[in-house]
Design a protein around this motif. Structure first.
Motif, PDB file in Angstrom:
ATOM      1  N   GLU A 170     -14.407   3.497  27.561  1.00 55.30           N
ATOM      2  CA  GLU A 170     -14.997   2.449  26.726  1.00 55.30           C
ATOM      3  C   GLU A 170     -16.520   2.528  26.784  1.00 55.30           C
ATOM      4  OE1 GLU A 170     -13.548  -1.472  27.249  1.00 55.30           O
ATOM      5  OE2 GLU A 170     -11.444  -0.870  27.324  1.00 55.30           O
ATOM      6  N   LYS A 171     -17.161   2.459  25.618  1.00 54.89           N
ATOM      7  CA  LYS A 171     -18.611   2.620  25.543  1.00 54.89           C
ATOM      8  C   LYS A 171     -19.312   1.260  25.604  1.00 54.89           C
ATOM      9  CE  LYS A 171     -18.367   6.972  23.005  1.00 54.89           C
ATOM     10  NZ  LYS A 171     -18.674   7.746  24.218  1.00 54.89           N
ATOM     11  N   LEU A 172     -20.456   1.255  26.291  1.00 52.63           N
ATOM     12  CA  LEU A 172     -21.265   0.045  26.427  1.00 52.63           C
ATOM     13  C   LEU A 172     -22.728   0.461  26.419  1.00 52.63           C
ATOM     14  CD1 LEU A 172     -21.560  -3.039  27.130  1.00 52.63           C
ATOM     15  CD2 LEU A 172     -21.517  -2.330  29.540  1.00 52.63           C
ATOM     16  N   GLU A 173     -23.547  -0.230  25.624  1.00 57.12           N
ATOM     17  CA  GLU A 173     -24.985   0.033  25.608  1.00 57.12           C
ATOM     18  C   GLU A 173     -25.715  -1.207  26.100  1.00 57.12           C
ATOM     19  OE1 GLU A 173     -28.337   1.283  22.331  1.00 57.12           O
ATOM     20  OE2 GLU A 173     -26.515   2.503  22.491  1.00 57.12           O
ATOM     21  N   ILE A 174     -26.635  -1.011  27.043  1.00 60.61           N
ATOM     22  CA  ILE A 174     -27.375  -2.130  27.618  1.00 60.61           C
ATOM     23  C   ILE A 174     -28.867  -1.811  27.598  1.00 60.61           C
ATOM     24  CG2 ILE A 174     -25.495  -2.991  29.065  1.00 60.61           C
ATOM     25  CD1 ILE A 174     -26.604  -1.426  31.403  1.00 60.61           C
ATOM     26  N   VAL A 175     -29.690  -2.858  27.500  1.00 54.52           N
ATOM     27  CA  VAL A 175     -31.144  -2.675  27.489  1.00 54.52           C
ATOM     28  C   VAL A 175     -31.764  -3.531  28.586  1.00 54.52           C
ATOM     29  CG1 VAL A 175     -31.247  -2.106  25.039  1.00 54.52           C
ATOM     30  CG2 VAL A 175     -31.463  -4.493  25.755  1.00 54.52           C
ATOM     31  N   ASP A 176     -32.933  -3.078  29.066  1.00 55.62           N
ATOM     32  CA  ASP A 176     -33.683  -3.794  30.104  1.00 55.62           C
ATOM     33  C   ASP A 176     -32.753  -4.205  31.242  1.00 55.62           C
ATOM     34  OD1 ASP A 176     -35.770  -3.466  28.384  1.00 55.62           O
ATOM     35  OD2 ASP A 176     -35.734  -5.514  27.624  1.00 55.62           O
ATOM     36  N   SER A 177     -32.040  -3.217  31.784  1.00 54.28           N
ATOM     37  CA  SER A 177     -30.959  -3.502  32.724  1.00 54.28           C
ATOM     38  C   SER A 177     -31.014  -2.577  33.934  1.00 54.28           C
ATOM     39  CB  SER A 177     -29.596  -3.348  32.028  1.00 54.28           C
ATOM     40  OG  SER A 177     -29.501  -4.210  30.912  1.00 54.28           O
ATOM     41  N   ALA A 178     -30.239  -2.941  34.951  1.00 53.10           N
ATOM     42  CA  ALA A 178     -30.035  -2.115  36.140  1.00 53.10           C
ATOM     43  C   ALA A 178     -28.592  -2.307  36.566  1.00 53.10           C
ATOM     44  CB  ALA A 178     -30.987  -2.525  37.257  1.00 53.10           C
ATOM     45  N   LEU A 179     -28.097  -1.410  37.410  1.00 52.87           N
ATOM     46  CA  LEU A 179     -26.730  -1.587  37.880  1.00 52.87           C
ATOM     47  C   LEU A 179     -26.513  -0.882  39.200  1.00 52.87           C
ATOM     48  CD1 LEU A 179     -24.144   0.750  36.229  1.00 52.87           C
ATOM     49  CD2 LEU A 179     -26.523   0.883  35.555  1.00 52.87           C
ATOM     50  N   VAL A 180     -25.457  -1.326  39.891  1.00 52.61           N
ATOM     51  CA  VAL A 180     -24.964  -0.630  41.070  1.00 52.61           C
ATOM     52  C   VAL A 180     -23.490  -0.319  40.838  1.00 52.61           C
ATOM     53  CG1 VAL A 180     -26.608  -1.709  42.648  1.00 52.61           C
ATOM     54  CG2 VAL A 180     -24.373  -2.756  42.309  1.00 52.61           C
ATOM     55  N   ILE A 181     -23.041   0.775  41.452  1.00 52.37           N
ATOM     56  CA  ILE A 181     -21.637   1.178  41.352  1.00 52.37           C
ATOM     57  C   ILE A 181     -21.136   1.313  42.782  1.00 52.37           C
ATOM     58  CG2 ILE A 181     -20.006   2.830  40.402  1.00 52.37           C
ATOM     59  CD1 ILE A 181     -22.122   3.664  38.380  1.00 52.37           C
ATOM     60  N   SER A 182     -20.305   0.361  43.202  1.00 54.02           N
ATOM     61  CA  SER A 182     -19.957   0.217  44.616  1.00 54.02           C
ATOM     62  C   SER A 182     -18.519   0.620  44.906  1.00 54.02           C
ATOM     63  CB  SER A 182     -20.164  -1.236  45.066  1.00 54.02           C
ATOM     64  OG  SER A 182     -21.533  -1.534  45.193  1.00 54.02           O
ATOM     65  N   ASN A 183     -18.366   1.311  46.012  1.00 59.36           N
ATOM     66  CA  ASN A 183     -17.044   1.590  46.563  1.00 59.36           C
ATOM     67  C   ASN A 183     -16.674   0.533  47.593  1.00 59.36           C
ATOM     68  OD1 ASN A 183     -14.672   3.129  46.977  1.00 59.36           O
ATOM     69  ND2 ASN A 183     -15.597   4.205  48.708  1.00 59.36           N
ATOM     70  N   SER A 184     -17.690  -0.075  48.214  1.00 56.99           N
ATOM     71  CA  SER A 184     -17.469  -1.098  49.239  1.00 56.99           C
ATOM     72  C   SER A 184     -18.289  -2.340  48.904  1.00 56.99           C
ATOM     73  CB  SER A 184     -17.846  -0.558  50.619  1.00 56.99           C
ATOM     74  OG  SER A 184     -19.195  -0.136  50.636  1.00 56.99           O
ATOM     75  N   LYS A 185     -18.102  -3.388  49.675  1.00 55.83           N
ATOM     76  CA  LYS A 185     -18.649  -4.696  49.314  1.00 55.83           C
ATOM     77  C   LYS A 185     -20.140  -4.856  49.595  1.00 55.83           C
ATOM     78  CE  LYS A 185     -14.407  -7.440  49.962  1.00 55.83           C
ATOM     79  NZ  LYS A 185     -13.479  -6.305  50.012  1.00 55.83           N
ATOM     80  N   PHE A 186     -20.635  -4.234  50.674  1.00 57.29           N
ATOM     81  CA  PHE A 186     -21.960  -4.582  51.187  1.00 57.29           C
ATOM     82  C   PHE A 186     -22.986  -3.481  50.962  1.00 57.29           C
ATOM     83  CE2 PHE A 186     -18.978  -7.125  53.626  1.00 57.29           C
ATOM     84  CZ  PHE A 186     -19.585  -8.375  53.646  1.00 57.29           C
ATOM     85  N   THR A 187     -24.252  -3.896  50.929  1.00 56.32           N
ATOM     86  CA  THR A 187     -25.371  -2.962  50.950  1.00 56.32           C
ATOM     87  C   THR A 187     -26.519  -3.624  51.699  1.00 56.32           C
ATOM     88  OG1 THR A 187     -26.775  -1.507  49.628  1.00 56.32           O
ATOM     89  CG2 THR A 187     -26.465  -3.727  48.792  1.00 56.32           C
ATOM     90  N   GLY A 188     -27.470  -2.809  52.167  1.00 57.30           N
ATOM     91  CA  GLY A 188     -28.633  -3.361  52.854  1.00 57.30           C
ATOM     92  C   GLY A 188     -28.272  -4.236  54.031  1.00 57.30           C
ATOM     93  N   GLY A 189     -27.178  -3.883  54.727  1.00 56.71           N
ATOM     94  CA  GLY A 189     -26.722  -4.703  55.844  1.00 56.71           C
ATOM     95  C   GLY A 189     -25.797  -5.796  55.358  1.00 56.71           C
ATOM     96  N   GLY A 190     -26.335  -7.000  55.146  1.00 53.69           N
ATOM     97  CA  GLY A 190     -25.477  -8.137  54.843  1.00 53.69           C
ATOM     98  C   GLY A 190     -25.436  -8.574  53.397  1.00 53.69           C
ATOM     99  N   MET A 191     -26.004  -7.786  52.470  1.00 55.78           N
ATOM    100  CA  MET A 191     -25.980  -8.184  51.063  1.00 55.78           C
ATOM    101  C   MET A 191     -24.615  -7.862  50.456  1.00 55.78           C
ATOM    102  SD  MET A 191     -29.750  -7.385  49.482  1.00 55.78           S
ATOM    103  CE  MET A 191     -29.893  -5.679  49.995  1.00 55.78           C
TER     104      MET A 191
END
Length: 304
Positions: A196-217
């Motif tokens: 499925e195609k999606l176009e986004i502008v002025d955006s950022a994203l993360v693609i996670s395999n697990s729940k946390f990043t940066g320790g407790g985030m």
């Protein structure tokens, strides 16, 4: 009597500003008593743990233990898979001794003592591994990650922290957020998410395999390392005020209810962007979009 698996321990002595070395000094006697076949390798520079992972795959090691942050197992895994899938299964044990130590939080192993107990218990879990290809120096690079991939803003913040603000400790990350936000958002991304195609502008994203990043985030509260999918968290059409509001809620995972945050899960993802966006995986800066990603379900056995 069952024999001990041939075991390599990779130590990053500089992880967590020397935390890795101190932790290893405390655990070495216990590990040595329980694992008679353990051989210790010391990672002295960036990419060194990658070489040890490659050595383990070539020379018949059955278990690799990592003492460091999230970046150390990232290097080890990519070394294990440098020549393709290892000919024999290699278990990975992670002992947290860095600044983030995000991946193991999904398994309630926050301290090195908890991680060592789980390793010595012999419990194995099959987790998903994520394969990615991207651009670096006009070449296509293939790598693998366990925890999280950041596209754009998140990678930019890490780059700023590493290049200009590392001496500020944890404050450096917050300063990098403010510095990066001063530039604003100006991009266009074209995503294909399981067809499925999606176009986004002025955006950022993360693609996670697990729940946390940066320790407790708790960046991806619905992520599951064993469901055969990655979770996308898209910050869509955000301005500086939006980002600050979202980041203030990320430790509890409530940012996903923000109206400019979109979430979904997928097996395969492609991303193209204008301009090209910087990529980060498991705390390591990689290269640039375009990106292709696919999940390898239950690919890796971890001791956790």
């Amino acid at each position: 009597m069952d024999r001990d698996p041939k075991t390599m321990l990779v130590l990053n002595p500089n992880a967590g500003k020397g935390k890795g070395l101190k932790a290893f000094a405390a655990m070495r006697e216990l590990l040595g008593r329980k694992i008679k076949t353990m051989e210790v390798r010391v990672s002295d520079y960036a990419g060194h743990a990658f070489q040890f992972g490659r050595e383990a795959a070539k020379n018949g090691y059955e278990r690799v233990l990592s003492v460091g942050g999230d970046g150390t197992p990232f290097e080890i895994v990519n070394g294990l898979y440098a020549e393709g899938r290892p000919q024999q299964a290699i278990d990975l044990g992670m002992i947290p001794a860095g600044t983030g130590n995000s991946f193991l939080r999904d398994f309630s192993a926050i301290s090195w003592r908890q991680a060592v107990e789980k390793i010595l218990s012999g419990r194995r879990r099959k987790v998903d591994l994520v394969e990615i290809t991207y651009q670096r120096d006009h070449k296509e690079i293939r790598q693998y990650y366990l925890n999280i991939l950041g596209v754009g803003l998140i990678a930019d913040i890490l780059k700023l922290t590493n290049e200009k603000l590392k001496g500020f400790g944890s404050l450096g990350y917050s300063l990098a957020v403010l510095m990066r936000l001063a530039k604003g958002m100006n991009n266009r991304m074209r995503l294909t998410i399981d067809g499925e195609k999606l176009e986004i502008v002025d955006s950022a994203l993360v693609i996670s395999n697990s729940k946390f990043t940066g320790g407790g985030m708790k960046i991806a509260p619905m992520a599951d390392t064993q469901d055969g999918r990655v979770d996308l968290v898209i910050f869509q059409g955000v301005n500086r005020r939006d980002i600050l509001n979202i980041f203030s809620r990320v430790f509890k995972g409530t940012h996903v209810s923000h109206p400019k945050v979109k979430t979904c899960s997928a097996v395969e993802v492609t991303i193209d962007s204008s301009p090209q966006e910087l990529l980060m995986a498991d705390g390591e800066l990689l290269g640039l979009t375009p990106l292709r990603l696919k999940v390898l379900p239950a690919e890796l056995a971890i001791l956790a």
